[in-house]
Design a protein around this motif. Structure first.
Motif, PDB file in Angstrom:
ATOM      1  N   ILE A 153       0.875  -1.180   0.000  1.00 47.20           N
ATOM      2  CA  ILE A 153       0.000   0.000   0.000  1.00 47.20           C
ATOM      3  C   ILE A 153       0.903   1.218   0.000  1.00 47.20           C
ATOM      4  O   ILE A 153       1.842   1.316   0.807  1.00 47.20           O
ATOM      5  N   LYS A 154       0.660   2.147  -0.901  1.00 48.79           N
ATOM      6  CA  LYS A 154       1.477   3.348  -0.988  1.00 48.79           C
ATOM      7  C   LYS A 154       0.698   4.566  -0.481  1.00 48.79           C
ATOM      8  O   LYS A 154      -0.462   4.744  -0.846  1.00 48.79           O
ATOM      9  N   PRO A 155       1.327   5.373   0.378  1.00 44.95           N
ATOM     10  CA  PRO A 155       0.647   6.588   0.863  1.00 44.95           C
ATOM     11  C   PRO A 155       0.436   7.594  -0.270  1.00 44.95           C
ATOM     12  O   PRO A 155       1.214   7.639  -1.224  1.00 44.95           O
ATOM     13  N   LYS A 156      -0.606   8.387  -0.155  1.00 45.89           N
ATOM     14  CA  LYS A 156      -0.915   9.400  -1.173  1.00 45.89           C
ATOM     15  C   LYS A 156      -0.107  10.669  -0.910  1.00 45.89           C
ATOM     16  O   LYS A 156       0.077  11.072   0.235  1.00 45.89           O
ATOM     17  N   LYS A 157       0.327  11.313  -1.996  1.00 48.61           N
ATOM     18  CA  LYS A 157       1.114  12.532  -1.881  1.00 48.61           C
ATOM     19  C   LYS A 157       0.276  13.752  -2.242  1.00 48.61           C
ATOM     20  O   LYS A 157      -0.634  13.669  -3.059  1.00 48.61           O
ATOM     21  N   VAL A 158       0.613  14.877  -1.630  1.00 44.53           N
ATOM     22  CA  VAL A 158       0.000  16.158  -1.976  1.00 44.53           C
ATOM     23  C   VAL A 158       1.099  17.126  -2.393  1.00 44.53           C
ATOM     24  O   VAL A 158       2.289  16.893  -2.120  1.00 44.53           O
ATOM     25  N   ASP A 159       0.718  18.209  -3.027  1.00 45.58           N
ATOM     26  CA  ASP A 159       1.674  19.173  -3.546  1.00 45.58           C
ATOM     27  C   ASP A 159       2.052  20.201  -2.475  1.00 45.58           C
ATOM     28  O   ASP A 159       1.771  21.402  -2.596  1.00 45.58           O
TER      29      ASP A 159
END
Length: 339
Positions: free
Chosen positions: A47-53
């Motif tokens: 499971i990969k964490p979500k990234k934000v800008d």
């Protein structure tokens, strides 16, 4: 003593015993399995964490309640504000009445939109004490972070109590440890205060030993020991009493006065100890953490009442002129934490 209070006492008993503890320890086996399985999925990138800008910082801890995250979160936010950045603090909003499935803007950095009972104690306190910093609540930190970036123009995201929330990618993980309570009885929830095992040390970037005291010698030694043993960069956060002020008039309370000490926080012992150094405590009134005050709780208390700032934001609505709050000063090396 209710069940929650009994369990909390067991968490910080170095030699817990009894039927209740045995039942809780059995339950801890399942909690530990679930926690380890989740961390393995993320560690192996299944499971990969979500990234934000935006640059994301998590401020969390290994144990439940009362370590002192909120003042450290505030100091980090102030650091960015002074640099001309626009930070946003994302909180789950525990203890508030708002639906935490939805993103709520408690403060946009200028205006405050909710009361303490709606927002929760910590988000409300952050909202009234940080000009220039947005405060949002939502259980979905990714959704809240995207909102802060896209709708409010924020470029730094600070997760309040985010270490175990691995769905959102973070650039920096800061973990706090209480110099007095440490890891309690060293058992996992619900038998102990630990949210995860010692494997969590592999994920953190900076460790902060919180010293709620006037003498920080013990904390300084602990900081060196933990840093060497776990191989992590560590520093101390010094939390000390500053002054006691009337929550209506702002007038300072002279030292030596007789008082009633009132609190509803995770670990009230240190609050009482701070007051004992400078005041005569006639009685102590302790409610459960995040207690929602009603007028009956305080209307029959005569004389000077001294509480925490966290409690003061909830008690202010009663407009009682005998209520004072203890102002704490927090000192932490934010340059070290954020480098």
């Amino acid at each position: 003593m209710n069940l929650k209070t009994k369990i909390t006492k067991l968490h910080y008993d170095k030699n817990p015993k009894g039927a209740l503890f045995n039942v809780l320890r059995f339950c801890s086996l399942f909690y530990g399995l679930a926690s380890s399985f989740k961390n393995i999925l993320y560690d192996k990138q299944i499971i990969k964490p979500k990234k934000v800008d935006a640059f994301v910082i998590s401020v969390g801890n290994f144990t439940t309640g009362g370590v002192g995250k909120t003042p450290v979160v505030a100091e980090i936010a102030k650091f960015f504000i002074q640099k001309g950045e626009k930070p946003a603090i994302i909180s789950r909003g525990y203890g508030g009445k708002l639906n935490n499935k939805i993103v709520h803007v408690i403060s946009d950095g200028i205006n405050l939109y909710y009361s303490s009972s709606m927002a929760g104690d910590e988000p409300y306190w952050l909202g009234i004490n940080l000009d220039g910093c947005a405060v949002l609540t939502c259980s979905n930190r990714y959704k809240a972070a995207k909102y802060a970036i896209e709708k409010l123009g924020c470029n730094k995201i600070i997760l309040d109590d985010g270490f175990q929330h691995r769905k959102l990618y973070r650039d920096l993980d800061i973990v706090l440890v209480d110099s007095e309570k440490m890891f309690g009885n060293e058992n996992l929830l619900p038998a102990g205060p630990l949210r995860e095992g010692s494997e969590g040390f592999k994920r953190l970037d900076k460790l902060v030993v919180v010293s709620k005291n006037k003498d920080h010698t013990k904390a300084e030694k602990l900081c060196k020991i933990i840093s060497k043993k776990q191989g992590v960069s560590a520093t101390i956060c010094k939390t000390e009493p500053d002054y006691v002020y009337n929550i209506i008039t702002g007038e300072h309370l002279e030292k030596g006065c007789e008082i009633t000490a009132l609190s509803a926080i995770g670990q009230p012992e240190q609050f009482y100890k701070f007051l004992e150094d400078d005041y005569v405590i006639n009685s102590k009134i302790t409610f459960d953490d995040h207690h929602c005050y009603v007028l009956n709780d305080i209307k029959n208390i005569s004389g000077v009442v001294v509480t925490t700032e966290k409690d003061a934001v909830k008690l202010a609505k009663f407009k009682k002129e005998n209520i004072y709050a203890l102002k704490l000063k927090t000192s932490v090396d934010t340059h070290f934490l954020l480098q």
